[in-house]
Design a protein around this motif. Structure first.
Motif, short mmCIF file in Angstrom:
data_model
loop_
_atom_site.label_atom_id
_atom_site.label_comp_id
_atom_site.label_asym_id
_atom_site.label_seq_id
_atom_site.Cartn_x
_atom_site.Cartn_y
_atom_site.Cartn_z
N LYS A 1 0.84 -1.20 0.00
CA LYS A 1 0.00 0.00 0.00
C LYS A 1 0.88 1.25 0.00
O LYS A 1 1.96 1.27 0.57
CB LYS A 1 -0.93 -0.01 1.21
CG LYS A 1 -1.91 -1.19 1.15
CD LYS A 1 -3.03 -1.03 2.14
CE LYS A 1 -4.06 -2.14 1.95
NZ LYS A 1 -5.22 -1.99 2.85
N PRO A 2 0.40 2.31 -0.63
CA PRO A 2 1.23 3.52 -0.79
C PRO A 2 1.42 4.28 0.53
O PRO A 2 0.53 4.33 1.39
CB PRO A 2 0.44 4.38 -1.78
CG PRO A 2 -0.56 3.46 -2.40
CD PRO A 2 -0.87 2.42 -1.36
N LEU A 3 2.60 4.89 0.65
CA LEU A 3 2.93 5.78 1.76
C LEU A 3 3.77 6.90 1.17
O LEU A 3 4.74 6.65 0.44
CB LEU A 3 3.72 5.02 2.83
CG LEU A 3 4.24 5.84 4.01
CD1 LEU A 3 3.09 6.38 4.85
CD2 LEU A 3 5.17 4.98 4.89
N TYR A 4 3.40 8.13 1.46
CA TYR A 4 4.09 9.28 0.88
C TYR A 4 4.85 10.07 1.94
O TYR A 4 4.53 10.02 3.13
CB TYR A 4 3.09 10.18 0.15
CG TYR A 4 2.52 9.55 -1.10
CD1 TYR A 4 3.18 9.69 -2.32
CD2 TYR A 4 1.36 8.79 -1.04
CE1 TYR A 4 2.68 9.08 -3.47
CE2 TYR A 4 0.86 8.18 -2.18
CZ TYR A 4 1.53 8.33 -3.39
OH TYR A 4 1.04 7.71 -4.53
N GLY A 5 5.84 10.79 1.48
CA GLY A 5 6.58 11.70 2.35
C GLY A 5 6.59 13.08 1.74
O GLY A 5 6.76 13.24 0.53
N LYS A 6 6.39 14.09 2.59
CA LYS A 6 6.40 15.48 2.14
C LYS A 6 7.51 16.23 2.87
O LYS A 6 7.50 16.33 4.11
CB LYS A 6 5.04 16.13 2.41
CG LYS A 6 5.01 17.65 2.23
CD LYS A 6 5.29 18.06 0.81
CE LYS A 6 5.19 19.59 0.67
NZ LYS A 6 5.65 20.04 -0.66
N VAL A 7 8.47 16.77 2.11
CA VAL A 7 9.51 17.60 2.71
C VAL A 7 8.87 18.94 3.07
O VAL A 7 8.40 19.67 2.19
CB VAL A 7 10.69 17.81 1.73
CG1 VAL A 7 11.75 18.69 2.38
CG2 VAL A 7 11.29 16.46 1.33
N LEU A 8 8.84 19.23 4.34
CA LEU A 8 8.13 20.42 4.81
C LEU A 8 8.97 21.67 4.61
O LEU A 8 10.15 21.72 4.98
CB LEU A 8 7.78 20.25 6.29
CG LEU A 8 6.84 19.07 6.59
CD1 LEU A 8 6.68 18.88 8.08
CD2 LEU A 8 5.47 19.29 5.93
N GLU A 9 8.34 22.69 4.02
CA GLU A 9 9.01 23.96 3.79
C GLU A 9 8.94 24.80 5.06
O GLU A 9 7.91 24.87 5.72
CB GLU A 9 8.35 24.70 2.64
CG GLU A 9 8.43 23.94 1.31
CD GLU A 9 7.65 24.62 0.22
OE1 GLU A 9 7.17 25.76 0.44
OE2 GLU A 9 7.50 24.02 -0.87
N GLY A 10 10.05 25.43 5.40
CA GLY A 10 10.11 26.23 6.61
C GLY A 10 11.25 25.79 7.49
O GLY A 10 12.04 24.90 7.14
N GLU A 11 11.35 26.41 8.65
CA GLU A 11 12.43 26.09 9.60
C GLU A 11 11.91 25.11 10.65
O GLU A 11 10.96 25.38 11.37
CB GLU A 11 12.91 27.36 10.30
CG GLU A 11 14.07 27.12 11.25
CD GLU A 11 14.50 28.37 11.99
OE1 GLU A 11 15.52 28.31 12.71
OE2 GLU A 11 13.83 29.41 11.86
#
Length: 293
Positions: free
Chosen positions: A244-254
């Motif tokens: 099953k799919p799992l995603y990652g999001k690189v978060l913008e900000g500090e």
């Protein structure tokens, strides 16, 4: 694309805060102040700014101060009215009206996945934002909103990510993934606290997630993971094994990690330098301190 809206957030706050002893002997670490607000309030405000309507705290012994903080305080409000401190009154009254608050208890420290299970009955199968209490983000778009937007695009669980220097990966869960769009990855594997030479990347989980009913179903069937606890990262690994799919999001900000003393001090300085009333005097103070060295 998901047709389910993320309306609820779960904040596991049952930990002992041992890294901050003795300060946390009688005070929840989540209530330690960054300038003039406790860490937990920053997280709640971020969630609300991202569209969250209901906050569910998973608490434990000694966490009553969190409940009191988000409750109405009639005595304090009356005192502020009598003293004509209307600006403080407004700030205090605004806390209890940020969202709808619920509280459940984790009676034993059996892992972060176990903590989430204590709130499952309040979620009715909805996707949920999960925020751990030591992960602040200073960003134009709230970090949680970035995760929610990614979930709405793909419809599957999402892990908040940040890139760290290679020598720091051993402190975090590290992902191996394929880039599917700018800042977004389809995760193929997650490795908990690897040695730098064994790490598949320098992208690490920061303590913010969107999880779905699939993840809760896996947690519910787990007795214990590799660590002897029911861990969220173990559930993600099982999810991946099931294809099953799992995603990652690189978060913008500090990313301001308040989980240890140095990170907490960095966060305090960062927010103090942006505080509308303190920033000028505090900046001058820091310049004086650096000048003495």
């Amino acid at each position: 694309m998901s047709n389910k809206r993320v309306r609820k957030a779960v904040l596991p706050v049952a930990g002992f805060g041992t890294r901050f002893l003795p300060a946390t002997k009688a005070m929840p670490k989540e209530m330690m102040p960054i300038v003039d607000k406790p860490v937990i309030q920053y997280l709640v405000e971020e969630a609300v700014a991202s569209g969250i309507e209901e906050i569910i705290f998973v608490t434990g012994r000694g966490k009553r101060a969190i409940e009191d903080h988000f409750d109405v305080s009639y005595e304090l409000e009356d005192t502020l009215v009598e003293k004509n401190k209307h600006d403080l009154l407004e700030a205090v009254q605004g806390i209890s009206s940020l969202a709808k608050f619920s509280y459940v208890r984790q009676s034993m420290p059996l892992g972060d996945g176990h903590a989430l299970l204590q709130a499952a009955h309040l979620l009715a199968g909805e996707p949920v934002l999960v925020m751990f209490g030591d992960c602040l983000y200073d960003s134009k778009v709230p970090a949680s909103k970035q995760l929610i937007d990614t979930f709405e695009k793909y419809g599957d669980p999402v892990v908040g990510l940040s890139e760290v220097p290679k020598n720091e990966v051993k402190k975090f869960g590290v992902i191996d993934g394929i880039k599917v769009s700018e800042g977004t990855y389809e995760i193929k594997d997650m490795v908990e606290k690897p040695e730098p030479e064994d790490a598949p990347s320098t992208l690490v989980a920061v303590g913010k997630y969107i999880i779905t009913e699939d993840v809760f179903n896996i947690l519910d069937k787990m007795t214990e993971g590799k660590s002897g606890e029911i861990r969220l990262i173990d559930a993600f690994e099982i999810l991946l094994e099931k294809g099953k799919p799992l995603y990652g999001k690189v978060l913008e900000g500090e990313w301001l990690d308040t989980g240890d003393k140095l990170g907490f001090l960095r966060a305090t300085i960062s927010y103090a330098l942006k505080h509308e009333k303190l920033n000028g005097d505090f900046r001058r103070f820091l310049e004086e301190v650096v000048g003495r060295e």
